[in-house]
Design a protein around this motif. Structure first.
Motif, PDB file in Angstrom:
ATOM      1  N   UNK A  53     -29.166  27.973 129.598  1.00  0.00           N
ATOM      2  CA  UNK A  53     -28.947  26.608 128.592  1.00  0.00           C
ATOM      3  C   UNK A  53     -27.938  27.008 127.666  1.00  0.00           C
ATOM      4  N   UNK A  54     -27.455  25.658 126.899  1.00  0.00           N
ATOM      5  CA  UNK A  54     -26.554  25.943 125.863  1.00  0.00           C
ATOM      6  C   UNK A  54     -26.895  25.194 124.891  1.00  0.00           C
ATOM      7  N   UNK A  55     -26.491  25.782 123.499  1.00  0.00           N
ATOM      8  CA  UNK A  55     -26.774  24.819 122.299  1.00  0.00           C
ATOM      9  C   UNK A  55     -25.387  25.088 121.478  1.00  0.00           C
ATOM     10  N   UNK A  56     -25.070  24.098 120.871  1.00  0.00           N
ATOM     11  CA  UNK A  56     -23.911  24.175 119.944  1.00  0.00           C
ATOM     12  C   UNK A  56     -24.083  24.511 118.427  1.00  0.00           C
ATOM     13  N   UNK A  57     -25.248  24.353 118.067  1.00  0.00           N
ATOM     14  CA  UNK A  57     -25.834  24.436 116.605  1.00  0.00           C
ATOM     15  C   UNK A  57     -27.130  24.976 116.527  1.00  0.00           C
ATOM     16  N   UNK A  58     -27.453  25.473 115.318  1.00  0.00           N
ATOM     17  CA  UNK A  58     -28.818  26.140 115.101  1.00  0.00           C
ATOM     18  C   UNK A  58     -29.864  25.343 115.236  1.00  0.00           C
TER      19      UNK A  58
END
Length: 233
Positions: free
Chosen positions: A36-41
């Motif tokens: 999975x991916x996340x672009x911010x905290x």
């Protein structure tokens, strides 16, 4: 490039740079991981709270809540393995990250093969890559190394990865006394210079509240004053 057989491990890649994030995610998917991916905290923290996550690949230089702050928040939630993505010259941040409990780091620009290898190594070291394992049984207590489950008086008890590893290590050598330094090295794979011995004390405290009938008068995990701890079968 890598085997495509699914490993069953869920990995979260956190980086605000979409190009780097997708490069890392692609390498790990080709390595057989569920990514999975996340672009911010904020998105990363919510993902970990809501979804099973076996490991986080975390960029230090995030906007808003930076990677080190996020690492600290993750450590407050549990012992999920974390690999930092750092700038090649960011030695201070790497050291601080390790002191805060990161399991490893990879410098940018990184090799896809190195990233996959480090993820596999950290998962194996943390115990989340175990396919088998011994089953230890005591009066009212079962520690299953294969399923990484602990049963107390017939009830399944939820332990974090490090709590399980600590209990299994102590129980594998009944009545043997381990110092905090030895436990740091055996369970956390860290020297006291990098991680405080109070980490062991806190995990022992939490374990006692989960497996002992009376945490204030522990029967299983005994303190040997001035030395460390031992497990009583």
């Amino acid at each position: 490039m890598f085997p495509t057989r699914a490993s069953g491990h869920a990995v979260l890649v956190v980086d605000d740079d979409e190009r780097i994030r997708r490069l890392a995610a692609q390498a790990l998917r080709e390595g057989g991981f569920d990514v999975s991916e996340a672009g911010d905290g904020r998105a990363a923290f919510e993902h970990v709270r809501r979804n099973r996550t076996d490991l986080v690949v975390l960029d230090i230089g995030l906007p808003g809540v930076d990677g080190l702050d996020l690492l600290h928040q993750f450590r407050g939630e549990g012992d999920i393995p974390i690999i930092l993505l750092t700038a090649r010259r960011g030695e201070t941040d790497r050291v601080l990250g390790l002191e805060l409990g990161a399991d490893d780091y990879v410098t940018k620009p990184f090799s896809s093969r190195e990233l996959v290898a480090r993820v596999r190594t950290v998962l194996r070291r943390s115990g989340r890559d175990q396919r088998g394992g011994s089953r230890l049984e005591f009066d009212g207590l079962v520690i299953d190394g294969g399923t990484r489950e602990v049963i107390v008086n017939g009830e399944l008890v939820e332990l974090t990865a490090k709590e399980f590893d600590l209990l299994a290590h102590l129980a594998s050598a009944p009545r043997q006394v381990f110092s905090r330094r030895q436990l740091l090295q055996a369970v956390w794979h860290a020297a006291p210079d990098w991680q405080a011995e109070s980490t062991v004390t806190e995990h022992i405290h939490r374990l006692r509240h989960k497996i002992e009938n009376d945490a204030s008068r522990p029967r299983r995990i005994r303190t040997v004053r001035g030395v460390g701890y031992r497990f009583e079968p």
